[in-house]
Each structure stands twice: as C-alpha cells, then as structure tokens.
Design a protein around this motif. Structure first.
Motif, PDB file in Angstrom:
ATOM      1  N   UNK A 762       0.859  -1.189   0.000  1.00  0.00           N
ATOM      2  CA  UNK A 762       0.000   0.000   0.000  1.00  0.00           C
ATOM      3  C   UNK A 762       0.892   1.236   0.000  1.00  0.00           C
ATOM      4  N   UNK A 763       1.092   1.793  -1.166  1.00  0.00           N
ATOM      5  CA  UNK A 763       1.930   2.979  -1.301  1.00  0.00           C
ATOM      6  C   UNK A 763       1.198   4.197  -0.783  1.00  0.00           C
ATOM      7  N   UNK A 764       1.848   5.340  -0.890  1.00  0.00           N
ATOM      8  CA  UNK A 764       1.259   6.585  -0.376  1.00  0.00           C
ATOM      9  C   UNK A 764      -0.003   6.969  -1.118  1.00  0.00           C
ATOM     10  N   UNK A 784       1.644  -4.331   3.465  1.00  0.00           N
ATOM     11  CA  UNK A 784       2.929  -3.639   3.622  1.00  0.00           C
ATOM     12  C   UNK A 784       2.730  -2.145   3.391  1.00  0.00           C
ATOM     13  N   UNK A 785       3.070  -1.332   4.385  1.00  0.00           N
ATOM     14  CA  UNK A 785       3.023   0.138   4.243  1.00  0.00           C
ATOM     15  C   UNK A 785       4.458   0.630   4.261  1.00  0.00           C
ATOM     16  N   UNK A 786       4.855   1.288   3.187  1.00  0.00           N
ATOM     17  CA  UNK A 786       6.269   1.625   3.018  1.00  0.00           C
ATOM     18  C   UNK A 786       6.629   3.029   3.500  1.00  0.00           C
ATOM     19  N   UNK A 787       6.015   4.033   2.900  1.00  0.00           N
ATOM     20  CA  UNK A 787       6.591   5.364   3.019  1.00  0.00           C
ATOM     21  C   UNK A 787       5.724   6.378   3.732  1.00  0.00           C
ATOM     22  N   UNK A 788       4.442   6.144   3.870  1.00  0.00           N
ATOM     23  CA  UNK A 788       3.570   7.176   4.410  1.00  0.00           C
ATOM     24  C   UNK A 788       3.297   6.941   5.880  1.00  0.00           C
ATOM     25  N   UNK A 789       3.090   8.006   6.591  1.00  0.00           N
ATOM     26  CA  UNK A 789       2.694   7.900   8.000  1.00  0.00           C
ATOM     27  C   UNK A 789       1.182   7.913   8.146  1.00  0.00           C
ATOM     28  N   UNK A 790       0.476   7.906   7.045  1.00  0.00           N
ATOM     29  CA  UNK A 790      -0.983   7.928   7.076  1.00  0.00           C
ATOM     30  C   UNK A 790      -1.528   6.513   7.285  1.00  0.00           C
ATOM     31  N   UNK A 791      -2.560   6.384   8.113  1.00  0.00           N
ATOM     32  CA  UNK A 791      -3.169   5.084   8.342  1.00  0.00           C
ATOM     33  C   UNK A 791      -3.847   4.586   7.070  1.00  0.00           C
ATOM     34  N   UNK A 819       7.632   5.388  10.090  1.00  0.00           N
ATOM     35  CA  UNK A 819       6.610   5.988  10.941  1.00  0.00           C
ATOM     36  C   UNK A 819       5.637   4.937  11.451  1.00  0.00           C
ATOM     37  N   UNK A 820       4.719   5.350  12.324  1.00  0.00           N
ATOM     38  CA  UNK A 820       3.760   4.434  12.937  1.00  0.00           C
ATOM     39  C   UNK A 820       2.443   4.497  12.183  1.00  0.00           C
ATOM     40  N   UNK A 821       2.169   3.479  11.362  1.00  0.00           N
ATOM     41  CA  UNK A 821       0.904   3.416  10.656  1.00  0.00           C
ATOM     42  C   UNK A 821       0.052   2.287  11.249  1.00  0.00           C
ATOM     43  N   UNK A 822      -1.257   2.379  11.071  1.00  0.00           N
ATOM     44  CA  UNK A 822      -2.170   1.308  11.469  1.00  0.00           C
ATOM     45  C   UNK A 822      -3.039   0.949  10.277  1.00  0.00           C
ATOM     46  N   UNK A 823      -3.679  -0.213  10.377  1.00  0.00           N
ATOM     47  CA  UNK A 823      -4.538  -0.700   9.300  1.00  0.00           C
ATOM     48  C   UNK A 823      -5.913  -1.004   9.891  1.00  0.00           C
ATOM     49  N   UNK A 824      -6.948  -0.329   9.343  1.00  0.00           N
ATOM     50  CA  UNK A 824      -8.320  -0.557   9.782  1.00  0.00           C
ATOM     51  C   UNK A 824      -8.958  -1.629   8.896  1.00  0.00           C
ATOM     52  N   UNK A 825      -9.620  -2.626   9.505  1.00  0.00           N
ATOM     53  CA  UNK A 825     -10.267  -3.727   8.796  1.00  0.00           C
ATOM     54  C   UNK A 825     -11.762  -3.636   9.082  1.00  0.00           C
ATOM     55  N   UNK A 826     -12.591  -3.583   8.020  1.00  0.00           N
ATOM     56  CA  UNK A 826     -14.016  -3.374   8.238  1.00  0.00           C
ATOM     57  C   UNK A 826     -14.822  -4.111   7.172  1.00  0.00           C
ATOM     58  N   UNK A 827     -16.161  -4.128   7.374  1.00  0.00           N
ATOM     59  CA  UNK A 827     -17.095  -4.712   6.421  1.00  0.00           C
ATOM     60  C   UNK A 827     -18.026  -3.628   5.910  1.00  0.00           C
ATOM     61  N   UNK A 828     -18.645  -3.880   4.763  1.00  0.00           N
ATOM     62  CA  UNK A 828     -19.663  -2.974   4.251  1.00  0.00           C
ATOM     63  C   UNK A 828     -20.967  -3.176   5.025  1.00  0.00           C
ATOM     64  N   UNK A 829     -21.622  -2.080   5.411  1.00  0.00           N
ATOM     65  CA  UNK A 829     -22.914  -2.174   6.083  1.00  0.00           C
ATOM     66  C   UNK A 829     -23.897  -2.897   5.154  1.00  0.00           C
TER      67      UNK A 829
END
Length: 891
Positions: A762-764, A784-791, A819-829
């Motif tokens: 997942x690039x920027x 894999x999150x490489x370069x961005x600090x955005x979640x 940087x510290x990134x996180x990954x949100x995992x969700x479902x469609x309503x």
C-alpha cells in the motif's frame, strides 16, 4: 417375492409369558431383505450382522458375565465369509439403551458394564435412491433378580422337658414332658393329651472273639530270626507275604505276575474329501478320488465335493457329489441411473450448556449439500425433544438449502433435522417417512466437585493463625469458603540446614480438622515422639534432591524450577520480573503470594509501648500502626525493634488528618544501624501516600525504629498511619494453567503464522484495498506500508454461505523508519465484524507487526458474519460497541 414388495420388510414379533401371575412381554423386529439378481458373473450377496453375544447376562449386583460385546459382518455369496470392513455405500451404527445411534467399527469391543437395557446394531445400504436398512440385531440385558424378602417367623415350638426315669407315666403331665419307662425300656413324650413313644432300648449283642495283632517286620530275602506269633514279612525273592503261626511260616498273599501282551489292534478309518470343477453334476468318484476330473486340492474353481470314511484313499465307497458353489448367473439388465447422493452437514456436533445456563454456541445451522459440496434445496424440518422420545416441530424450511436453530430460545435437549419429499410445512408426525436425518444434542456441564487435598505452604509459625488438615473431610461446611481441602505445611528457618528450613505438616487435633496456633503448639515448643507431636508431623529437613524420578502419592512442589521457568500452583512463570517498586527482581517466591515480613503487634518483633502515655498514643494492628494523637512540642518513639536484626521492608505513610502536614507540623524518622557500625543512620519521610523501602537495621538492642517529632504547640489528633507493604513479584511472563489466561508484562510478542501470504504494497497513493478471498487457495494477506505515516484500511468481502468455514489471516508490516501506521479492517454495512459478545464492531485496527485471524460463520438463517478468532486480549478506545476499535495485544 412380488416386485411390489419393498426391498426390506420389517415384521414385529411379540412374545408373551406369564410367570407367577406377572405378564412379561418382549417385541423384536424381524427384517426380511429381498434378494435381487446380481449382474452377470456375480453371485447374489446377502449381508448379515452377527453379534458376539445373543444376550448380556448380569448377576443381581449388575456385574456382566462377559466384559465386552462386539459385532461382525457376514457375507453370503454362495459361501459364507467374514467381512473385515464395512462395504462401500453401507453404514454400520450402534446404540445403547435406546440412545442416539453412532457409527460403529466392525468387531470393536463395547463395555457391557455400561449397558443397562440393550444394545442394537444396524446396517444400512445407502447406495440407492433411498436408504435401506439391511439388518438390525438387538441384544438385551438379562439380570438375575434380587434376593426375595425373608419369610415370616413360624410359631414357637414346644420345648421338651426331661423328667427322668419312672416305672409308669408321671401324673398330671404337661405338653413337652418326656421320660424313660424302666418297665418296657421305652422313652415317651407327652403332647396334646397323649403319650407318644420316642425310643426303645436295643438288645445287647454277643461278645466278639479277641482279635489277633499283626507285627510287620518289613521286606527280607530270609525269614526273621527268633520269630514270634503273628510276625509278618515279605520275601523279596518270590514276592510272597508270610505270617508265623507259632510253629511255621504260612503264606498269606503273593505278588501277581504280569499278563501276556494283547493282540495288535487294527488301524482306524480316516475322512477323505475330493473336489470337482464341473458346472453340471459329475458322476461319483472312484478309487482314490483323483480320476474323472476329481482332485483333492480345494480351489476357487471347485463347485462339487464328495467324501468318504475309509481305511485308505483307495478303499471304501465315495458319497454322492455335493454342490458347494453355483454357476455364474446371466447378466442382468442395466439399472436406471441413480441420483447424486445428498447429505446433511451440521455446523456443530453438539451444543454445550454451562452451569449458568449459557449455550455454546447459541445458534447452529444444518446444511443440505450434494456429494461435491454444493448447496441443494430441500424440505427441511427440525424436531425438538426434552427426553429423546417425544418430538415436536421446532422449525421448518420449505425448498431451502439450510436451516438455523436458536438453541437459547428453543431450549430443547435433543434436536433431529430431517429432509422430506413432501413440503416441510405439511410434516407434523415424527414417524413420517423421511429421506435424510441427522441429530444435534445439548450436553450440560456438571457441577464442580470438591477438589482433593492441596498442600498449602506458610513461611514460619504465627500465633493466632488457623492451621488445617482437611484430608478426608466430607462435610463441606468444615472447609474454608472456597471449599478446598487444605493440608497446611510450615517452613521454619534453620540456618544450620543446607536448605535453611525445617518442615512441619499440620495434623488433626482433638477430632477437629483445624485449630488455632498458640505458643504451646508452636512446633519448636512441643515434645516430639519420633517425628510426631500432638499437632505436627516433622517432615524431612529441606535439602536439594538430585534424581531421575520421583514417585509419591502427594507432593508439595512449590516454586519448582525447570530451565528459566518456575512452576507454582496453577501457574508457570518466568524467574525474572519486577518487585513492588518496579525494579528488576528474581524474588519469585513472592509471586501470587502476599507475604509480610512481620506484624507490628507481634511483641517478639516490635515494641510500641511509648515512654510516656501522656506524650503520644500509638495503636498497633497486624500490618498498620495508627498514631492517634500527640501532645505539645515533643518527640517519642512510635515503634522499636525488639530483636538484634530487622530485615529491609517497605511501608506507606498515610496522612489521616488534612489539618496537619508532614514536614511542617510534624516529622517522622526511621532510625537504623548499618551492619558493623556504631553510628545511627536516619531516613526522614517527606511525603505521604507513597511506598518507601526501608534499609535493614542491625540494632543489637540499641534504640532505633520509628521516631515522631512535633513542631507546633497543642495536640495533634489522628495524625497518620504507618502501613506495612507486602513483598510482591510480577514475572515478565506467566500462564494460569487452570483458566488458560496468558499474561505478558514485558518484552516483545510475536506469533508464527502460515507461510502462504499474499503481500499487498500500500503505497502513499493507496488509501484502501478490497480483499479478495479464494476459498480453494486460502490465501492470507500481508499488508505492507512503506513510506507514508498515514493510516490505511482494507475491506473484507461480504460474508456469505459459500464462505462459511473460511479463515483469513491478515498481518501488518511496516519497514523501519517509515513511521507508525495502522490498518483498519471493516465490512460494508449492514454487515459488522463480530468479536466475543460484541456483535456490531465497526472495524478492527491492526498495529505494526500484529496479526488478526477472522472466520466466516453463520449467525442466523441465511445470515453470516466475519468473526475475530484471535486467542488473546483486545482493548477498545470507545465505550459503544458499534464504534469499538480493537487492537490485538497478543495473538
């Protein structure tokens, strides 16, 4: 049989017998199976179940005569043979005492002690369009009756009273009187108004002549010298036995001679058998049975046999030919192509019911599928029962491929799910014919029993403490509230020993399983006889043991060390951790063991009597010292050690009166001596409500301890409290083997995961991705999150019936320095992630290097969801379920 007759016909046979006015009735089922012509070249085949017992016999105590029962399968296709495994397309099941039928392995033993009424075996043929019961055998339990009741006591008899000897009957007789009549020599007894003769004296016999004594002198080749009358000996030359009559030796007996050999007997007859391969009946064999096509070797081609009993193979006459195998039949016509087999598949094999009434799971689903696993619609009915006998309809599904049952709402104990040819909503009778059937039962947890005796260790002996020996106690009211049987063990320090302590085990005393410690029953003060005193058993002194094997009925292994881990009670934990101050520590003996070094009110350790009661008022408790008031400007000792040495300990100073401040209005000082020093050292308390570690004090009887000083005039009321803080130890890692809880307080946690991962970079410019699940390949994702600090975020595929049972593992990787990134995992309503009791989690958030495992499961009929399956703990940053954000702490 006519073609209209079913393949299997069941006939109920009822036998009735009347014994001692009681009618006994038993019904058995006789199954008649139609034998159809086989394909050309194949013999007709019949399968028959043959249990190892025809009846299970038990004595009146319920002990079976035979320990196990089993069942084998016989195959008849011209000859009888035993089948070693259930043929393809057939199902063999068994049931005990009318319970649910289970799959059975041929000739596997079943314990007869667990069978109360009967055991049944049944064989089904599932190769055709319908399931056909081929055979069913039921073996009943026959048990000896219990002993009958004792009969009623008979009326008392009349005792005989002996009156002696008289010439005539005594006067005024009573029932039971007896006497001997000296006139006629007879004995009489009186009963019911008459005398009855009992015995009569016999006449004296004539005197016999005197017998002759014989004196045996043994074996000899010559007569004994100087013989006397009636001497007897055996002559070893001729085998004769002689007796001396006073003048000469007379022959009494002589050894017999061996008889002549009998004539030789004739040889016995033998059984001879010969075989023939002809399809038609051959002529009887002649001679030795090896001519005219006859042969003595039995082969797979043999169809006829003949036998005879004769002295030799060439003698005697052969019997008429006997057919032992039929000829091949004519090929039958091809059958109609059958339909693909379907099956019922349940999401669970059974439902668990906890003691608190909670079901696990609360909902289960049964699917109707084809042999290749695809869903197939059918008319499905779910039946429920509380006793396994009487069933009623719980729910039905018309032309559907599955049915889901809410167990918490229905609360039945037995569930049976069946498919029918007629519409499901028109089925009302449990006995109606069905196509397929499966069952799910509820299994309830039993109440926890009282555990066996557990050894409980105490460091040192304390006056006022209750000591116990609950071994063998049945009355639960005599146990401690947690209902555990304790055997107390105390360790008393002894520096003269290698391990530094003596061991004493508490005994029962005065018929009680517990007693209170006093100065008199201190093991150091009691008198021991051998290794026992009135209250204690002296165990072997503690010392290291080096051995390959320890075998014991009970062992107290407290703080056993294996490698870098300690085993104590229900826990396994690391040797390294932190103490109460958060400092590195290896004092693991304090783990899960609240231990105080002493009590302030123990006068053998501390003296809290002030020099003048008009200066300060001190109230010592077990682990606290209350300073309730102090008068004027003065100083006084609060508490002083009695012995020569006080180890390091921890205290907390609590300010109980906000009108006075430590340092301004009063001062509290701890006075101590360092080892080998004659000078006092002091530690001044400057703050309250914090834990302070005090150094060891080598006082040797010198004034030391807690000193109080007041700076202002007047009296101080309820000034402060000195609270003793227990020794503690928190390991870096520990596991509770009883609850399964795992705790990690320090270090880095990792988990080994499957090697099959699909890496997504997942690039920027990539803020969100949709995960694609392939149930055949079962690919997991490495984000894999490489370069961005955005979640970043990823969306799960819709949970559907086709994905039920699919498991998905997602891990988050972030290269160093990004940087510290996180990954949100969700479902469609309207779908939400499920986790424990939260059923509408908006999304789960992964932190770097963490994993999450999800599984697609059914929740209601035709409703499915992704469940989080991680075995660890989570935390949430929102109080509402729908807004919950979960962080895996341990995977």
């Amino acid at each position: 049989m006519a073609s209209s007759v079913p393949d299997t016909t069941e006939i109920n046979v009822t036998a009735t017998a009347i014994r001692k006015g009681i009618t006994h009735t038993r019904t058995i089922v006789l199954s008649l199976n139609k034998i159809k012509p086989g394909a050309n070249g194949d013999n007709a085949v019949i399968y028959e179940l043959q249990p190892s017992l025809s009846v299970i016999k038990k004595d009146k105590a319920g002990n079976p005569a035979v320990a196990t029962i089993s069942c084998r399968l016989l195959k008849f296709d011209g000859t009888a043979s035993t089948v070693t495994s259930v043929p393809e397309g057939f199902t063999l099941q068994y049931s005990t005492d009318g319970g649910t039928f289970q799959y059975y392995t041929l000739e596997s033993p079943i314990n007869t002690s667990g069978i109360a009424q009967k055991v049944a075996f049944r064989l089904y043929d599932e190769r055709g369009q319908f399931v056909v019961k081929v055979d069913e055998e039921t073996i009943y339990v026959v048990q000896d009756g219990s002993d009958g009741h004792d009969g009623q006591d008979g009326a008392d008899g009349t005792s005989i009273i002996w009156k002696g000897e008289f010439a005539s009957h005594p006067a005024n007789p009573q029932n039971g009187w007896a006497y001997k009549n000296t006139t006629d020599k007879k004995s009489y007894v009186y009963q019911s108004g008459a005398w009855y003769q009992m015995t009569v004296d016999g006449t004296n016999g004539q005197n016999g002549t005197n017998g002759i004594s014989i004196v045996w002198k043994g074996d000899s080749s010559t007569p004994p010298a100087s013989p006397q009358v009636n001497w007897v000996y055996r002559d070893t030359d001729n085998g004769g036995v002689y007796i001396y009559n006073g003048t000469a030796w007379e022959l009494m007996v002589v050894d017999g001679n061996d008889g002549t050999d009998g004539a030789k007997g004739s040889d016995g007859n033998s059984v001879y058998i010969t075989y023939h391969d002809s399809e038609t009946e051959p002529t009887a064999p002649t001679g030795n049975g090896t001519t005219g096509g006859w042969h003595t070797n039995a082969t797979s081609s043999s169809r006829w046999m003949s036998q005879k009993v004769a002295a030799s193979a060439s003698s005697g006459a052969w019997g008429n030919p006997i057919q032992i195998a039929g000829k091949d039949g004519i090929n039958g016509a091809d059958g109609i192509n059958g339909k693909d087999a379907n099956m019922l598949v349940s999401s669970v094999s059974q439902i668990g019911k906890k003691l608190n009434g909670v079901y696990e799971p609360e909902i289960f689903t049964v699917y109707h599928k084809s042999a290749n696993g695809t869903s197939v619609n059918a008319n499905i009915v779910c039946w429920g029962s509380d006793d396994g006998i009487n069933y009623s309809v719980i729910d039905n599904a018309v032309d559907a491929s599955s049915i889901s049952i809410d167990v918490a709402s229905e609360m039945a104990k037995y569930y049976v799910i069946r498919t029918y040819t007629k519409r499901a909503d028109q089925v009302s009778d449990f006995s109606e014919p069905f196509i397929l059937s499966t069952s799910v039962n509820v299994v309830s947890d039993g109440e926890a029993g009282v555990a066996g005796s557990a050894y409980r260790k105490w460091d040192g002996f304390e006056i006022g403490k209750t000591y116990r020996n609950d071994d063998g106690v049945v009355d639960l009211s005599k146990l401690e509230p947690e209902k555990v049987r304790y055997i107390d063990v105390i360790l008393i320090k002894n520096s003269a020993l290698q391990a530094g302590a003596d061991v004493y085990i508490a005994k029962k005393f005065g018929g009680n399983n517990y007693w209170v410690g006093t100065n008199e029953n201190d093991p150091r003060n009691e008198v021991f006889v051998g290794n026992e005193s009135p209250h204690w058993i002296r165990a072997n002194s503690m010392a290291p043991v080096f051995t390959n094997l320890i075998i014991a009925n009970a062992a107290l292994i407290d703080f056993g060390t294996i490698g870098a881990f300690i085993y104590q009670g229900d826990y396994m934990f690391s040797q390294h951790g932190v103490d109460g101050d958060g400092k590195d520590s290896t004092d693991y003996q304090y783990f899960n063991n609240t231990t105080y070094p002493f009590k302030f009110n123990n006068t053998s350790v501390w003296s809290t009597t002030p020099p003048s009661s008009t200066v300060i008022n001190v109230m010592p408790m077990d682990y606290k010292i209350y300073i309730t008031d102090m008068l004027s400007i003065d100083e006084a000792w609060v508490a002083s050690p009695v012995g020569t040495f006080t180890p390091s300990f921890r205290v907390k100073i609590l300010n109980t009166n906000t009108n006075f401040t430590i340092g301004d209005d009063y001062q509290l000082i701890y006075v101590y001596y360092e080892e080998g020093s004659a000078l006092t050292k002091t530690m001044v308390f400057t703050n309250t409500d914090e834990t302070i570690t005090l150094p060891a004090n080598y006082s040797n009887g010198r004034s030391s301890g807690f000193l109080m000083r007041a700076f202002n005039t007047g009296s101080f009321d309820d000034i402060l409290t000195i609270e003793l803080v227990p020794n503690t130890f928190t390991p870096n890692f520990y596991i509770n083997g009883k609850t399964g809880d795992v705790y990690g307080t320090r270090g880095v946690w990792t988990m080994r995961t499957p090697d099959v991962f699909k890496t997504v970079d997942m690039t920027s410019t990539t803020a969100r991705i949709d995960l694609d699940v392939d149930i055949k390949k079962n690919i997991n994702y490495n984000i894999l999150i490489r370069s961005s600090t955005t979640d970043r975020s990823c969306r799960l595929p819709k949970a559907t019936k086709d994905l039920v049972g699919m498991k998905l593992i997602i891990k988050l990787s972030t290269p160093d320095g990004t940087g510290a990134q996180t990954l949100a995992i969700y479902c469609n309503a309207p779908q939400y992630i499920h986790w424990r009791n939260r059923k509408n989690v908006l999304y789960a958030r992964l932190t770097p290097d963490a994993f999450i495992e999800l599984e697609c499961l059914p929740i209601l009929r035709d409703t499915y969801a992704w469940y989080i399956r991680n075995a660890g703990e989570f935390k949430t940053d929102s109080p509402t379920n729908q807004e919950a954000i979960l962080y895996p702490v341990w995977i």
